[in-house]
Enzyme design. Structure first.
Site, PDB file in Angstrom:
ATOM      1  N   LYS A   1      -4.881   9.910   2.787  1.00  0.00           N
ATOM      2  CA  LYS A   1      -5.615   9.074   3.750  1.00  0.00           C
ATOM      3  C   LYS A   1      -6.661   9.889   4.508  1.00  0.00           C
ATOM      4  O   LYS A   1      -6.383  11.007   4.944  1.00  0.00           O
ATOM      5  CB  LYS A   1      -4.610   8.464   4.729  1.00  0.00           C
TER       6      LYS A   1
ATOM      7  N   ASP B   1      -1.993  10.712  -2.310  1.00  0.00           N
ATOM      8  CA  ASP B   1      -2.339   9.649  -3.268  1.00  0.00           C
ATOM      9  C   ASP B   1      -2.603  10.198  -4.654  1.00  0.00           C
ATOM     10  O   ASP B   1      -2.433   9.507  -5.661  1.00  0.00           O
ATOM     11  CB  ASP B   1      -3.559   8.866  -2.774  1.00  0.00           C
TER      12      ASP B   1
ATOM     13  N   ARG C   1       0.852  -1.189   0.000  1.00  0.00           N
ATOM     14  CA  ARG C   1       0.000   0.000   0.000  1.00  0.00           C
ATOM     15  C   ARG C   1       0.883   1.231   0.000  1.00  0.00           C
ATOM     16  O   ARG C   1       2.096   1.145   0.129  1.00  0.00           O
ATOM     17  CB  ARG C   1      -0.967  -0.026   1.197  1.00  0.00           C
ATOM     18  N   GLY C   2       0.227   2.398  -0.116  1.00  0.00           N
ATOM     19  CA  GLY C   2       0.982   3.627  -0.292  1.00  0.00           C
ATOM     20  C   GLY C   2       1.139   3.851  -1.792  1.00  0.00           C
ATOM     21  O   GLY C   2       1.511   2.910  -2.523  1.00  0.00           O
TER      22      GLY C   2
HETATM   23  O1  MRU Z   1      -4.760   3.171   2.040  1.00  0.00           O
HETATM   24  P1  MRU Z   1      -3.274   3.382   1.999  1.00  0.00           P
HETATM   25  O2  MRU Z   1      -2.568   2.838   3.189  1.00  0.00           O
HETATM   26  O3  MRU Z   1      -2.681   2.908   0.687  1.00  0.00           O
HETATM   27  O4  MRU Z   1      -3.089   4.958   2.030  1.00  0.00           O
HETATM   28  C1  MRU Z   1      -1.803   5.488   1.933  1.00  0.00           C
HETATM   29  C2  MRU Z   1      -1.727   6.968   2.054  1.00  0.00           C
HETATM   30  O5  MRU Z   1      -2.724   7.631   2.143  1.00  0.00           O
HETATM   31  C3  MRU Z   1      -0.377   7.577   1.945  1.00  0.00           C
HETATM   32  O6  MRU Z   1      -0.313   8.748   2.699  1.00  0.00           O
HETATM   33  C4  MRU Z   1      -0.075   7.934   0.482  1.00  0.00           C
HETATM   34  O7  MRU Z   1      -0.308   6.835  -0.344  1.00  0.00           O
HETATM   35  C5  MRU Z   1       1.314   8.399   0.291  1.00  0.00           C
HETATM   36  S1  MRU Z   1       2.516   7.114   0.478  1.00  0.00           S
HETATM   37  C6  MRU Z   1       4.033   7.784   0.116  1.00  0.00           C
END
Ligand code: MRU
Length: 358
Positions: free
Chosen positions: A257, A246, A43-44
């Protein structure tokens, strides 16, 4: 994320098991990569893009696509992986690059050896090379974000607090992260940053992942419930808030997030600068503003029994968007690999990001 180059499969740390267990997840098919992304084993935004790119490399060997021409299998895998999660634009950016490689291969554009579309080994090599380039680019962008962010926060007093939300660190990228790359670079420069970590309801990426990775690297951190952020901001414990993203629209609105928007409002009320750190691959300049960013809705059970224990009555109505949009007016700066953008308007953002977008 390790490359399927020699092993024929993709190896990921299964982030759903952290911090309790460090377990590897081996994905041998495109569907297993799709599942790993969907269930947040990986994820991320940047890591999703890198994992999907490696996932595409599995397509020509995948029994599911055996009946297809190998190039058609790549396009089918890209279409499928694109349905795994909708918000992080890095996923679509990476898949487009993989499609492009397949298209060039089919046209014989990469090498004379590619004249035959069914030249499976040559196609596989080209796909793996491209996935590795994507991963390498991400490592480099993380490092550049770290440097630009540390330059921007140069006046932060030694030991000052940085508050972050979710996990925008090494676990979320192929490199050192985005928001946390700034922290790591400050630490390298002797600033001894102290990180306030929002636990990040409902799936606790802050509590489970960010604290884990900061502690691995010996960075001071304090875990707080999301609802405690206003207190630490009010009490002057935080010099800057830094989160990841994202997807960032052309006007600087940021999807990240869920909870990021609330944090930006709180930072604004308390006069604490709010920064977003993200690579150029997270910008979606086709979208004029953040209201057009598709927001993923996740299952109710993530709120009512997120870690397995029931925390709400069965059947209760829930709303569970995985992300929210922070308007550009609440953001003091975007820290990108192409420099920090502190005047957030369409022209400035395009001049920094679009110029050499690759
Ligand atoms: O649902 P997730 O855990 O994939 O969400 C991740 C985030 O919101 C991060 O802040 C974002 O992807 C940036 S990661 C460098």
């Amino acid at each position: 994320v390790s490359s399927p180059a020699d092993t024929g499969h993709l190896v990921l740390i299964d982030q759903t098991r952290l911090p309790g267990e460090v377990m590897e997840l081996r994905c041998r098919t495109v569907q297993e990569v799709w599942q790993a992304i969907r269930q947040l084993s990986v994820r991320g935004a940047p890591a999703i893009g890198v994992a999907a790119a490696y996932g595409v490399c599995l397509a020509p060997h995948d029994p599911q696509y055996q009946e297809m021409d190998p190039i058609a299998s790549v396009h089918a895998a890209c279409d499928y992986l694109a349905t795994s999660r909708p918000t992080a634009v890095n996923l679509f950016w990476a898949l487009d690059r993989m499609r492009e490689v397949a298209a060039q291969t089919g046209a014989g554009g990469l090498d004379a050896a590619f004249a035959l579309p069914a030249d499976r080994p040559a196609l596989c090599r080209a796909l793996i090379d491209e996935a590795q380039r994507i991963a390498q680019l991400d490592r480099e962008t993380c490092a550049a974000i770290g440097r630009h962010g540390a330059d921007l926060l140069v006046d932060l007093p030694v030991g000052a607090g940085i508050l972050t939300h979710c996990n925008a660190g090494a676990l979320a990228t192929a490199g050192d992260g985005t928001a946390l790359a700034v922290v790591y670079e400050l630490a390298r420069r002797g600033k001894r940053p102290h990180v306030w970590v929002d636990e990040t309801r409902p799936l606790l990426q802050g509590a489970r992942l960010t604290t884990w990775e900061l502690m691995q690297r010996g960075i001071d951190c304090t875990l707080i419930c999301d609802s405690m952020a206003p207190l630490v901001l009010r009490d002057g414990r935080v010099g800057a808030v830094v989160t990841g993203a994202d997807r960032i629209a052309a006007n600087g609105d940021v999807a990240n997030k869920v909870g990021t928007y609330g944090l930006a409002v709180q930072a604004d009320v308390h006069g604490v600068p709010f920064y977003v750190a993200a690579p150029h691959t997270t910008f979606d300049l086709h979208l004029p503003e953040g209201s057009q960013i598709p927001i993923e809705m996740r299952p109710d059970a993530e709120i009512t029994a997120g870690m397995g224990t029931m925390t709400a009555p069965a059947g209760v109505a829930c709303l569970n968007p995985a992300f929210d949009v922070t308007p550009a007016r609440l953001i003091r700066g975007l820290i990108t690999d192409r420099g920090a953008i502190t005047t957030l308007d369409q022209g400035t953002i395009a001049a920094t990001i679009a110029a050499e977008r690759g």
